[in-house]
Design a protein around this motif. Structure first.
Motif, mmCIF file in Angstrom:
data_model
loop_
_atom_site.group_PDB
_atom_site.id
_atom_site.type_symbol
_atom_site.label_atom_id
_atom_site.label_comp_id
_atom_site.label_asym_id
_atom_site.label_seq_id
_atom_site.Cartn_x
_atom_site.Cartn_y
_atom_site.Cartn_z
ATOM 1 N N TYR A 62 0.845 -1.192 0.000
ATOM 2 C CA TYR A 62 0.000 0.000 0.000
ATOM 3 C C TYR A 62 0.881 1.242 0.000
ATOM 4 O O TYR A 62 2.030 1.188 0.431
ATOM 5 C CB TYR A 62 -0.968 -0.022 1.193
ATOM 6 C CG TYR A 62 -0.314 0.066 2.551
ATOM 7 C CD1 TYR A 62 -0.279 1.259 3.255
ATOM 8 C CD2 TYR A 62 0.272 -1.050 3.150
ATOM 9 C CE1 TYR A 62 0.307 1.350 4.507
ATOM 10 C CE2 TYR A 62 0.861 -0.973 4.395
ATOM 11 C CZ TYR A 62 0.874 0.228 5.074
ATOM 12 O OH TYR A 62 1.458 0.326 6.310
ATOM 13 N N PRO A 63 0.350 2.364 -0.499
ATOM 14 C CA PRO A 63 1.193 3.546 -0.669
ATOM 15 C C PRO A 63 1.605 4.265 0.611
ATOM 16 O O PRO A 63 2.749 4.661 0.747
ATOM 17 C CB PRO A 63 0.382 4.490 -1.541
ATOM 18 C CG PRO A 63 -0.889 3.830 -1.842
ATOM 19 C CD PRO A 63 -0.948 2.519 -1.136
ATOM 20 N N LYS A 64 0.671 4.444 1.569
ATOM 21 C CA LYS A 64 0.997 5.320 2.697
ATOM 22 C C LYS A 64 0.050 5.092 3.864
ATOM 23 O O LYS A 64 -1.146 4.920 3.678
ATOM 24 C CB LYS A 64 0.904 6.773 2.236
ATOM 25 C CG LYS A 64 1.421 7.763 3.226
ATOM 26 C CD LYS A 64 2.079 8.929 2.513
ATOM 27 C CE LYS A 64 2.713 9.894 3.459
ATOM 28 N NZ LYS A 64 3.792 9.378 4.252
ATOM 29 N N CYS A 70 -6.004 3.206 2.118
ATOM 30 C CA CYS A 70 -5.081 2.307 2.826
ATOM 31 C C CYS A 70 -5.590 1.982 4.222
ATOM 32 O O CYS A 70 -5.449 0.849 4.695
ATOM 33 C CB CYS A 70 -3.694 2.932 2.911
ATOM 34 S SG CYS A 70 -2.965 3.205 1.284
ATOM 35 N N SER A 95 4.759 -0.966 3.051
ATOM 36 C CA SER A 95 4.779 0.337 2.377
ATOM 37 C C SER A 95 6.141 0.981 2.598
ATOM 38 O O SER A 95 6.966 0.468 3.349
ATOM 39 C CB SER A 95 3.661 1.258 2.890
ATOM 40 O OG SER A 95 4.066 1.976 4.036
ATOM 41 N N TYR A 131 3.910 0.607 -5.349
ATOM 42 C CA TYR A 131 3.948 1.329 -4.066
ATOM 43 C C TYR A 131 5.235 1.078 -3.355
ATOM 44 O O TYR A 131 5.644 0.233 -2.840
ATOM 45 C CB TYR A 131 2.756 0.945 -3.192
ATOM 46 C CG TYR A 131 1.451 1.241 -3.891
ATOM 47 C CD1 TYR A 131 1.155 2.536 -4.260
ATOM 48 C CD2 TYR A 131 0.558 0.244 -4.183
ATOM 49 C CE1 TYR A 131 -0.038 2.816 -4.903
ATOM 50 C CE2 TYR A 131 -0.636 0.536 -4.823
ATOM 51 C CZ TYR A 131 -0.920 1.811 -5.179
ATOM 52 O OH TYR A 131 -2.097 2.092 -5.795
#
Length: 131
Positions: A62-64, A70, A95, A131
């Motif tokens: 996941y990005p962040k 997320c 991440s 990601y």
């Protein structure tokens, strides 16, 4: 001048396509061994793929931390953790956030699984994640 610009754009496009083709070739395919990793989790413990040998593993990227999508995704894994574990699987999130950010995110949302800090994004890239 227009010819040079068009040629430059064409070369740039070919370079991007070539690099993506090279990345796609490295993405693991069904039936292949998963790329190895060793990354710190939110408590600083080093988590390795080998630690999960013989188990099913839900490894998600996941990005962040704390972004809406997320957070929803992580909380869904949290809410389904007993069902997932009943199937003999474990969950790990990955991440580029640092371990401190992961610790706060896990504490705030009661996440009962490791969040790994892939600070340079190399593990994500080996799995074909953006990601």
């Amino acid at each position: 001048m227009k010819m040079i610009i068009l040629l430059g754009l064409g070369l740039a496009l070919l370079t991007v396509m070539w690099s993506r083709m090279g990345q796609a070739a490295e993405v693991p395919q069904v039936g292949q061994l998963a790329p190895d990793f060793a990354l710190p989790d939110q408590s600083g413990k080093l988590q390795k793929l080998a630690d999960f040998r013989g188990k099913w593993l839900v490894l998600y990227f996941y990005p962040k931390d704390e972004t809406p999508h997320c957070t929803t995704e992580a909380c869904q894994f949290r809410d389904d953790i007993f069902k997932i574990r009943a199937l003999g699987a474990e969950v790990i999130g990955v991440s580029v956030d640092n371990t401190e950010s992961h610790a706060e995110f896990a504490r705030k949302h009661g996440l009962p699984f490791p969040l790994l800090a892939d600070r340079n994004g190399l593990v994500a890239a080996r799995y074909g994640s953006n990601y």
